[in-house]
Design an enzyme around this catalytic site. Structure first.
Site: not given
Ligand code: 5RP
Length: 223
Positions: A32-34, A85-86, A88, A98-99, A107
């Site tokens: 989830t996320g951009s 997944d991405g 933070d 993450k989160g 996740e």
């Molecule tokens: C969502 C997450 C995302 O992987 C994390 O926030 C990174 O997001 P982005 O790719 O938008 O920077 O853990 O719950």
């Protein structure tokens, strides 16, 4: 390169990674996320070789379905080859915070089932010591104040994420002011607090592969 260009670049490399390593008809976990959104848009091109996906949030499920990509219930899946997944933040031991998007619980569940966790992010997320990004903690609503007091005892400053209700109907406390020297220890400690559903430290089960987008190209790091 802009941050979005870096995210796009790493999403393409992750698509190729999946095309090369996931057996045809295999199950793919999707974060989830951009950055994950760029990845979802990329895998639309290889959807015919993917048996099905498991989404880590309602938002991700909707985006996958808009591309005509099959989304499965995790309970109907016996094994999942890859989860992408991405993050933070990610440290040099492949532990992550993450989160940021509030999807940490799903996740972490999807990551637990996957054989290989592939983290995709741009170089700004790589840090020596995590904690600058506030650590998300998902809590049962009636336990919010109790959990917040316990997080203060652990040295953090929790702040309720205003207007946020998770896909599971819970709240998020973002914990500021931590310097996470022992990610596994802190992940365990926070999990012990009654009322905590999940915390955003992914240290016990960190990433297996990191695809890191830099201005010089996408680097591949392994544990
Ligand atoms: C969502 C997450 C995302 O992987 C994390 O926030 C990174 O997001 P982005 O790719 O938008 O920077 O853990 O719950």
């Amino acid at each position: 390169m802009t941050q979005d260009e870096l995210k796009q670049a790493v999403a393409r490399v992750a698509r190729d990674y999946v095309a090369d390593r996931l057996p045809v008809g295999g199950i793919l976990g999707v974060g989830t996320g951009s950055t994950a959104n760029f990845f979802i848009d990329e895998i639309a091109a290889i959807k015919d070789r993917i048996g099905g996906t498991v989404a880590s949030s309602e938002a991700t499920a909707k985006r996958l379905q808009r591309h005509g990509i099959r989304v499965l219930d995790l309970n109907d899946v016996d094994a999942m080859g890859i989860y992408v997944d991405g993050a933070d933040e990610i440290d040099h031991g492949m532990a992550m915070v993450k989160g940021g998007g509030g999807a940490l619980t799903r996740e972490k569940i999807v990551a637990a089932v996957a054989t290989t966790f592939v983290c995709i992010c741009d170089a700004s997320k790589r840090v020596a010591v995590m904690g600058k990004f506030p650590l998300p903690v998902e809590v049962i609503p009636m336990a919010r104040a109790h959990v917040a007091r316990e997080l203060v005892k652990l040295g953090g400053t929790p702040k309720l994420r205003e207007g946020m209700v998770t896909d599971n109907g819970n709240l998020i406390l973002d914990v500021h002011g931590l310097s996470i020297a022992d990610p596994v220890g802190l992940e365990r400690q926070i999990n012990q607090v009654v009322g905590v559903v999940t915390n955003g430290l992914f240290a016990e089960r960190g990433a297996d592969v990191l695809l890191l987008a830099t201005d010089g190209g996408v680097e591949t790091c392994t544990r």
